[in-house]
Write an enzyme that holds these catalytic residues in place. Structure first.
Site, PDB file in Angstrom:
ATOM      1  N   ASP A  89       9.323   3.274   1.988  1.00 12.34           N
ATOM      2  CA  ASP A  89       8.109   4.037   2.299  1.00 12.34           C
ATOM      3  C   ASP A  89       7.846   3.880   3.797  1.00 12.34           C
ATOM      4  OD1 ASP A  89       5.579   4.972   2.811  1.00 12.34           O
ATOM      5  OD2 ASP A  89       4.635   4.028   1.065  1.00 12.34           O
ATOM      6  N   PHE A 127       0.860  -1.191   0.000  1.00 10.23           N
ATOM      7  CA  PHE A 127       0.000   0.000   0.000  1.00 10.23           C
ATOM      8  C   PHE A 127       0.889   1.231   0.000  1.00 10.23           C
ATOM      9  CE2 PHE A 127      -2.189   3.634   1.673  1.00 10.23           C
ATOM     10  CZ  PHE A 127      -3.357   3.635   0.930  1.00 10.23           C
ATOM     11  N   LYS A 130       2.464  11.459   6.999  1.00  9.66           N
ATOM     12  CA  LYS A 130       1.670  11.245   8.211  1.00  9.66           C
ATOM     13  C   LYS A 130       2.206  11.972   9.457  1.00  9.66           C
ATOM     14  CE  LYS A 130      -1.043   7.438   6.629  1.00  9.66           C
ATOM     15  NZ  LYS A 130      -0.739   6.305   5.787  1.00  9.66           N
TER      16      LYS A 130
HETATM   17  C1  LIG Z   1      -0.919   6.338   4.284  1.00 13.54           C
HETATM   18  C2  LIG Z   1       0.152   5.764   3.449  1.00 13.54           C
HETATM   19  C3  LIG Z   1       0.475   6.298   2.185  1.00 13.54           C
HETATM   20  C4  LIG Z   1      -0.330   7.392   1.535  1.00 13.54           C
HETATM   21  O1  LIG Z   1      -0.378   8.577   2.256  1.00 13.54           O
HETATM   22  P1  LIG Z   1      -1.544   9.634   1.968  1.00 13.54           P
HETATM   23  O2  LIG Z   1      -1.184  10.815   2.811  1.00 13.54           O
HETATM   24  O3  LIG Z   1      -2.840   8.992   2.365  1.00 13.54           O
HETATM   25  O4  LIG Z   1      -1.498   9.931   0.513  1.00 13.54           O
HETATM   26  C5  LIG Z   1       1.534   5.749   1.490  1.00 13.54           C
HETATM   27  N1  LIG Z   1       2.253   4.730   2.004  1.00 13.54           N
HETATM   28  C6  LIG Z   1       1.970   4.188   3.199  1.00 13.54           C
HETATM   29  C7  LIG Z   1       2.811   3.074   3.717  1.00 13.54           C
HETATM   30  C8  LIG Z   1       0.910   4.667   3.958  1.00 13.54           C
HETATM   31  O5  LIG Z   1       0.609   4.102   5.124  1.00 13.54           O
END
Ligand SMILES: *Cc1c(COP(=O)(O)O)cnc(C)c1O
Length: 426
Positions: free
Chosen positions: A234, A147, A275
């Site tokens: 990520d 994700f 985040k």
């Molecule tokens: C939440 C998330 C995203 C996307 O972030 P948004 O601010 O919702 O666009 C990408 N990668 C990971 C691992 C996430 O948890």
């Protein structure tokens, strides 16, 4: 005139969202109106422990006074200039965040998905300009159940049918292999000389807090190095103290920011953050890299109107200060161990929970029912009635990720609520 009841009852507010908003989410039936630390309150004034923390954006706790203070001060001074001009907080923030995470440079963006898109663009450009891959031949390797956000390119390499279906045609240039399978990755490298990068979550959050073997992340980095490709981490969900270290790629290093990287640290070539970078106040994301990678980015080749704006810069510095000052990584590590211990005791008492897994305060329990069943959802509704908010992921998995400012006593209180709720079901 809209009566007070219409604007203040949960039922009416849910009806408004349902009528006027696109149905791209399926929220738990609770309408939140206020937050402080580990708590949120609904419009009726009921208090809950927040065990989602906005998918780990609120690691520092709701409305942290230091972050809100920085937000207010900066909001009254200067909020947005665009990057057509320099602004008085950007350079300071760039120095702060690069020193904090140990990279030469940062590229500031807003949402997590934009951070991922930015990393993909940097990796491709690096592939053509530095590695010498033929134009449009660059490949990025990703993993099953990944994700990384919701843009057209990102969902192109997802294998979640709900996220993908009818959004094609899809972006090319990605190969997906099984997660936690270094042999599969090695084989892909053997067959594809044009790989420019490998993009991974160090722990798969949305997939249900899937923790790979200790050798997996270092193994990816080693294969990338061997094959002259970029290791792209990520850490939007796992980073910033959530998993009991500053970053999940820090492994078992027990520091909290501004650290000497320990032996277990696997350094990414591209680090993506989002985040909790703003402590849940404002969308702030970033990609960090060293000069020889980041210098492929030239004026006009990438950008965002709000990226690096004064408000974001001030908020992010305050949010990262809090992580250090309050030793949130250490607290997450300590409380995580207690949480998993408590859940393992519960597993001994109830056949409804089969497994607890996670690291730091990013954990999940597996409910002993099919992913198609409503059991996990029903448990979450019951948890809500008992004063704790959590959300199922992938049907029969419940993620538990409270703010990292929680005390040990509060955590035990939460474990009591979870235990009581589960035992009521069995
Ligand atoms: C939440 C998330 C995203 C996307 O972030 P948004 O601010 O919702 O666009 C990408 N990668 C990971 C691992 C996430 O948890």
């Amino acid at each position: 005139m809209i009566s007070e009841k219409e604007t203040t009852s949960s039922e009416n507010l849910m009806a408004l969202e349902n009528q006027y908003g696109a149905h791209n989410y399926h929220p738990l039936p609770v309408v939140l109106a206020r937050g402080e630390g580990v708590y949120v309150w609904d419009v009726e004034g009921n208090r809950y422990y927040d065990f989602l923390s906005a998918y780990s954006a609120v690691n520092q706790g709701h409305c942290h006074p230091k972050i809100i203070g920085a937000l207010k001060d900066q909001a009254e001074t200067l909020t947005l200039t665009s990057r057509a001009f320099y602004n008085s907080t950007l350079g300071q923030y760039e120095q702060y965040v690069t020193e904090y995470f140990g990279f030469d440079k940062v590229l500031p963006m807003n949402t997590g998905a934009e951070g991922v898109e930015t990393a993909i663009k940097i990796a491709r450009k690096w592939g053509y300009e530095k590695k010498g891959v033929a134009e449009n031949q660059g490949v990025i390797v990703v993993f099953d159940q990944n994700f990384h956000g919701r843009t057209t390119t990102i969902i192109s390499f997802s294998n979640d049918d709900e996220a993908r279906k009818n959004y094609g045609p899809y972006t090319e240039g990605f190969i997906r292999v099984p997660y936690n399978d270094l042999a599969a990755l090695k084989e892909v490298f053997t067959n594809h000389p044009d790989i420019v990068g490998v993009l991974t979550e160090p722990i798969q959050g949305e997939a249900g807090v899937v923790v790979p073997n200790a050798s997996f992340i270092p193994g990816i980095a080693a294969l990338c190095k061997e094959n002259n490709a970029l290791f792209i981490a990520d850490e939007i969900q796992t980073g910033i103290a959530r998993t009991g270290s500053l970053l999940a790629v820090c492994g078992n290093c027990n520091c909290s920011g501004n650290c000497e990287r320990g032996k277990t640290y696997t350094r990414p070539d591209l680090l993506i953050l989002g985040k909790a970078l703003s402590g849940g106040t404002y969308p702030v994301s970033a990609v960090l890299a060293d000069d020889e990678i980041m210098d492929v980015i030239t004026p006009g080749s990438h950008g965002s109107t709000y990226g690096g704006n004064p408000l974001a810069n001030s908020v992010a510095m305050a949010a990262l200060d809090v992580v250090n000052d309050e030793r949130l990584a250490q607290n997450a590590r300590k409380l995580g161990e207690i949480f998993r211990e408590r859940m393992n005791v519960l597993i001994g008492k109830s056949a409804l929970v089969t497994l607890v897994r996670g690291r730091g305060l990013l954990n999940a329990i597996i409910i002993n029912d099919s992913p198609e069943s409503s059991t996990a959802w029903d448990i979450c509704v019951k948890l809500k009635e008992n004063g704790l908010l959590a959300k199922p992921t992938h049907g029969n998995i419940i993620r538990f990720a409270p703010p990292l400012v929680m005390s040990e006593e509060e955590l035990h209180d939460c474990c009591d609520i979870i235990e009581k709720t589960i035992l009521e079901f069995a």
